[in-house]
Scaffold this motif. Structure first.
Motif, PDB file in Angstrom:
ATOM      1  N   LEU A 158      19.460   0.889   0.830  1.00  0.00           N
ATOM      2  CA  LEU A 158      17.948   1.260   0.512  1.00  0.00           C
ATOM      3  C   LEU A 158      17.808   1.599  -1.473  1.00  0.00           C
ATOM      4  O   LEU A 158      18.811   2.444  -0.945  1.00  0.00           O
ATOM      5  N   LEU A 159      17.826   0.635  -1.592  1.00  0.00           N
ATOM      6  CA  LEU A 159      18.332   0.297  -3.638  1.00  0.00           C
ATOM      7  C   LEU A 159      16.196   0.961  -3.758  1.00  0.00           C
ATOM      8  O   LEU A 159      15.906   0.075  -2.927  1.00  0.00           O
ATOM      9  N   ASP A 160      16.197   1.353  -4.846  1.00  0.00           N
ATOM     10  CA  ASP A 160      15.230   2.063  -4.943  1.00  0.00           C
ATOM     11  C   ASP A 160      15.115   0.596  -6.612  1.00  0.00           C
ATOM     12  O   ASP A 160      15.528  -0.604  -6.033  1.00  0.00           O
ATOM     13  N   ALA A 161      13.667   0.178  -7.210  1.00  0.00           N
ATOM     14  CA  ALA A 161      13.509  -0.871  -7.680  1.00  0.00           C
ATOM     15  C   ALA A 161      14.310  -1.209  -8.821  1.00  0.00           C
ATOM     16  O   ALA A 161      14.879  -2.051  -9.165  1.00  0.00           O
ATOM     17  N   ARG A 162      14.674   0.334  -9.423  1.00  0.00           N
ATOM     18  CA  ARG A 162      15.765  -0.097 -10.485  1.00  0.00           C
ATOM     19  C   ARG A 162      17.222  -0.654  -9.880  1.00  0.00           C
ATOM     20  O   ARG A 162      17.617  -1.767 -10.985  1.00  0.00           O
ATOM     21  N   GLU A 163      17.147   0.146  -9.634  1.00  0.00           N
ATOM     22  CA  GLU A 163      18.214  -0.579  -8.434  1.00  0.00           C
ATOM     23  C   GLU A 163      18.859  -1.670  -8.034  1.00  0.00           C
ATOM     24  O   GLU A 163      19.443  -2.759  -8.098  1.00  0.00           O
ATOM     25  N   THR A 164      17.753  -2.413  -7.708  1.00  0.00           N
ATOM     26  CA  THR A 164      17.193  -3.452  -7.274  1.00  0.00           C
ATOM     27  C   THR A 164      17.822  -4.381  -8.741  1.00  0.00           C
ATOM     28  O   THR A 164      17.902  -6.183  -7.989  1.00  0.00           O
ATOM     29  N   ALA A 165      17.114  -4.678  -9.607  1.00  0.00           N
ATOM     30  CA  ALA A 165      16.348  -5.354 -10.570  1.00  0.00           C
ATOM     31  C   ALA A 165      17.906  -5.322 -11.265  1.00  0.00           C
ATOM     32  O   ALA A 165      18.750  -6.680 -11.925  1.00  0.00           O
ATOM     33  N   ALA A 166      19.122  -4.561 -11.089  1.00  0.00           N
ATOM     34  CA  ALA A 166      20.023  -4.117 -11.711  1.00  0.00           C
ATOM     35  C   ALA A 166      21.191  -5.385 -10.987  1.00  0.00           C
ATOM     36  O   ALA A 166      21.325  -6.406 -11.607  1.00  0.00           O
ATOM     37  N   LYS A 167      20.876  -5.377  -9.357  1.00  0.00           N
ATOM     38  CA  LYS A 167      21.338  -6.400  -8.857  1.00  0.00           C
ATOM     39  C   LYS A 167      20.800  -8.029  -8.530  1.00  0.00           C
ATOM     40  O   LYS A 167      21.821  -8.208  -8.383  1.00  0.00           O
ATOM     41  N   SER A 171      12.170  -7.892 -12.237  1.00  0.00           N
ATOM     42  CA  SER A 171      11.578  -7.143 -11.255  1.00  0.00           C
ATOM     43  C   SER A 171      10.844  -6.512 -10.455  1.00  0.00           C
ATOM     44  O   SER A 171       9.565  -6.027 -10.422  1.00  0.00           O
ATOM     45  N   ALA A 172      10.730  -7.480 -10.348  1.00  0.00           N
ATOM     46  CA  ALA A 172       9.672  -8.233  -9.224  1.00  0.00           C
ATOM     47  C   ALA A 172       9.953  -7.766  -7.891  1.00  0.00           C
ATOM     48  O   ALA A 172       8.547  -7.525  -6.750  1.00  0.00           O
ATOM     49  N   TYR A 173      10.712  -6.868  -7.474  1.00  0.00           N
ATOM     50  CA  TYR A 173      11.373  -6.561  -6.410  1.00  0.00           C
ATOM     51  C   TYR A 173      10.702  -4.881  -6.323  1.00  0.00           C
ATOM     52  O   TYR A 173      11.237  -4.288  -6.714  1.00  0.00           O
ATOM     53  N   ALA A 174      10.285  -4.511  -5.493  1.00  0.00           N
ATOM     54  CA  ALA A 174       9.820  -2.346  -5.268  1.00  0.00           C
ATOM     55  C   ALA A 174      10.694  -2.052  -4.210  1.00  0.00           C
ATOM     56  O   ALA A 174      11.187  -0.985  -4.564  1.00  0.00           O
ATOM     57  N   GLY A 175      12.121  -3.001  -3.956  1.00  0.00           N
ATOM     58  CA  GLY A 175      13.522  -2.508  -3.120  1.00  0.00           C
ATOM     59  C   GLY A 175      14.225  -3.305  -3.071  1.00  0.00           C
ATOM     60  O   GLY A 175      13.534  -4.591  -2.752  1.00  0.00           O
ATOM     61  N   ALA A 176      15.532  -3.365  -2.002  1.00  0.00           N
ATOM     62  CA  ALA A 176      15.907  -4.165  -1.532  1.00  0.00           C
ATOM     63  C   ALA A 176      17.157  -2.954  -0.255  1.00  0.00           C
ATOM     64  O   ALA A 176      17.617  -2.194  -1.008  1.00  0.00           O
ATOM     65  N   LEU A 177      17.303  -3.784   0.853  1.00  0.00           N
ATOM     66  CA  LEU A 177      18.464  -3.388   1.975  1.00  0.00           C
ATOM     67  C   LEU A 177      19.510  -4.446   1.562  1.00  0.00           C
ATOM     68  O   LEU A 177      19.503  -5.251   1.763  1.00  0.00           O
ATOM     69  N   TRP A 178      20.763  -3.525   0.619  1.00  0.00           N
ATOM     70  CA  TRP A 178      22.092  -3.667   0.817  1.00  0.00           C
ATOM     71  C   TRP A 178      22.926  -3.482   1.683  1.00  0.00           C
ATOM     72  O   TRP A 178      23.101  -2.581   2.399  1.00  0.00           O
ATOM     73  N   ASP A 179      23.234  -4.814   2.177  1.00  0.00           N
ATOM     74  CA  ASP A 179      24.223  -5.053   3.639  1.00  0.00           C
ATOM     75  C   ASP A 179      25.904  -5.165   3.487  1.00  0.00           C
ATOM     76  O   ASP A 179      25.877  -6.485   3.074  1.00  0.00           O
ATOM     77  N   GLU A 180      26.426  -3.966   3.273  1.00  0.00           N
ATOM     78  CA  GLU A 180      27.576  -4.882   3.184  1.00  0.00           C
ATOM     79  C   GLU A 180      28.513  -5.882   3.162  1.00  0.00           C
ATOM     80  O   GLU A 180      29.694  -5.754   3.526  1.00  0.00           O
ATOM     81  N   ARG A 181      28.555  -5.521   5.741  1.00  0.00           N
ATOM     82  CA  ARG A 181      28.429  -6.616   6.162  1.00  0.00           C
ATOM     83  C   ARG A 181      28.813  -7.645   6.557  1.00  0.00           C
ATOM     84  O   ARG A 181      29.674  -8.852   6.305  1.00  0.00           O
TER      85      ARG A 181
END
Length: 429
Positions: A158-167, A171-181
């Motif tokens: 789970l990425l926080d808002a800052r990490e999500t904005a970078a990926k 800045s519209a999202y509060a976070g994101a779940l990154w699934d490396e599979r």
């Protein structure tokens, strides 16, 4: 040329995919070990694995290879289903639920291995996917989803808002779940590549050859097409949401949810670097969700629920331009080069089904918008069952009867009209 002369059927994917393998309509009569009905992900995967296992195979496709959902979807190669991981054992029992989770958790890797083994040119990106949280409710959902997957050893974070904005580049999202599979592919190119691999392995594939009737003659099935007959000892039904004609119960147990995709022209290098710079595929937690990813030529593909027909065409197109501009202001004024749509088959519990539709007639269906990886591994499971490598007790799903969904037509109309209403007012900037 567009499939069936309709640029809204396969859009960008038809324009950018390598040509399909040469096929023709079935004429005359032939006998095979197994007949596969449908040349999408499941049918082509089943045909490939059956042919590699030494079986004599004929594939009957009513239209063209990848005509259904396999050639129209956004191209996200995801692990698992839409439902929470813990919901699978709760719905299917511990044995089948955990078995299905393991199979689908590893399914993207199976897709990528097939692509590499058979040299399929389908724009593979293996940077994972981002499930983007809309607000605190969306973030709480993703936090729980992360907990359940990590308890099973999955490489999700789970990425926080800052990490999500970078990926993501917004800045519209509060976070994101990154699934490396996970990752993305060009879906029509992939299914055409699977079909070519199956043909190379010895499968016979016939297009413009709908199975219009079937008769159980005791030791074999007799399948009629408009200009031919296939006699087969066993039958795989791989039609899913686009089922029609014989064995219509596969269609009647699913509610059609329309889904469209729109692609910008190729963006310049500066714009490409500002959005999804690592090239993950993404979608959000809204009930009427949005998805987005890049193709290899730098087009941003953006999709959501709705059908591009009648008034819906302009409503969804205009909403797409507003929504993109709200997410990525640097794209304001950039239109769409391609627009296309198809149908997702939704089951009552949002889970796939395994059916025995007759003597030696089997089917997986009900992918609920997760067709690429599940269709590939389910096709392999069907082949293993037909080849005697596994028994029914080893399958990832129990055998269940097909049951008609209640108020199907009314619910389909609700999804179609509801999406138009939501998008008519939505994302105004």
């Amino acid at each position: 040329m567009a499939v069936k002369d309709d640029p809204r059927s396969h859009g960008l994917w038809e324009a950018s995919a390598p040509p399909p393998p040469h096929t023709s309509a079935l004429r005359g009569e032939l006998s095979v070990d197994v007949a596969v009905i449908g040349a999408g992900f499941t049918g082509c995967s089943a045909a490939l694995h059956l042919a590699e296992g030494g079986a004599d195979i004929a594939v009957l496709e009513a239209e063209e290879i990848g005509f259904g959902g396999s050639g129209r979807n956004v191209g996200l190669v995801n692990a698992g289903m839409w439902v929470m991981p813990d919901d699978l054992p709760a719905a299917l029992g511990e044995t089948h639920g955990e078995r299905l989770l393991r199979l689908l958790g590893d399914a993207p890797r199976t897709v990528f291995e097939l692509v590499e083994r058979h040299g399929i040119a389908c724009e593979v990106e293996r940077q994972g996917t981002l499930h983007c949280a809309v607000g605190t409710k969306g973030l709480a959902e993703l936090r729980e989803r992360e907990r359940q997957w990590r308890a099973r050893g999955a490489p999700v974070r789970l990425l926080d808002a800052r990490e999500t904005a970078a990926k993501v580049g917004t800045s519209a999202y509060a976070g994101a779940l990154w699934d490396e599979r996970a990752g993305t592919i060009q879906p029509l190119a992939y299914v055409r590549g699977l079909a070519q691999a199956a043909i190379t392995a010895g499968a016979r594939m016939f297009t413009s050859s709908p199975a219009v009737s079937a008769a159980d003659e005791g030791r074999e099935w007799r399948l009629h097409t408009p200009n031919g007959v296939v006699r087969a000892r066993r039958v795989v039904v791989a039609t899913d949401a686009y089922a029609r004609g014989i064995w219509p119960e596969v269609r009647r147990e699913q509610v059609h949810l329309p889904y469209f995709n729109m692609a910008t022209p190729p963006l310049d290098e500066a714009l490409r670097r500002s959005i999804l710079p690592e090239r993950q595929g993404a979608w959000d937690t809204r009930e009427i969700l949005s998805s987005f990813r890049f193709d290899r030529q730098g087009r941003l593909v953006f999709g959501s629920v709705g059908a591009l027909r009648g008034p819906g065409h302009a409503i969804h197109r205009d909403w797409g331009q507003r929504a993109l501009a709200k997410l990525f202001p640097q794209l304001r004024g950039i239109g769409f080069e391609y627009l296309w749509y198809g149908q997702i088959g939704m089951t009552e519990n949002s889970l796939p089904r395994f059916h025995k539709l007759g003597r030696d007639v089997i089917s997986f269906s009900g992918y609920n918008g997760r067709g690429i990886a599940p269709g590939t591994v389910f096709g392999r499971c069907l082949a293993d069952l037909m080849l005697g490598r596994i028994g029914e007790a080893d399958l990832p799903l129990p055998v269940t009867p097909a049951e008609d969904v209640r108020h199907r037509a009314l619910r389909e109309a609700y999804y179609d009209v509801g999406a138009q209403v939501a998008h008519f007012a939505g994302a105004r900037v």
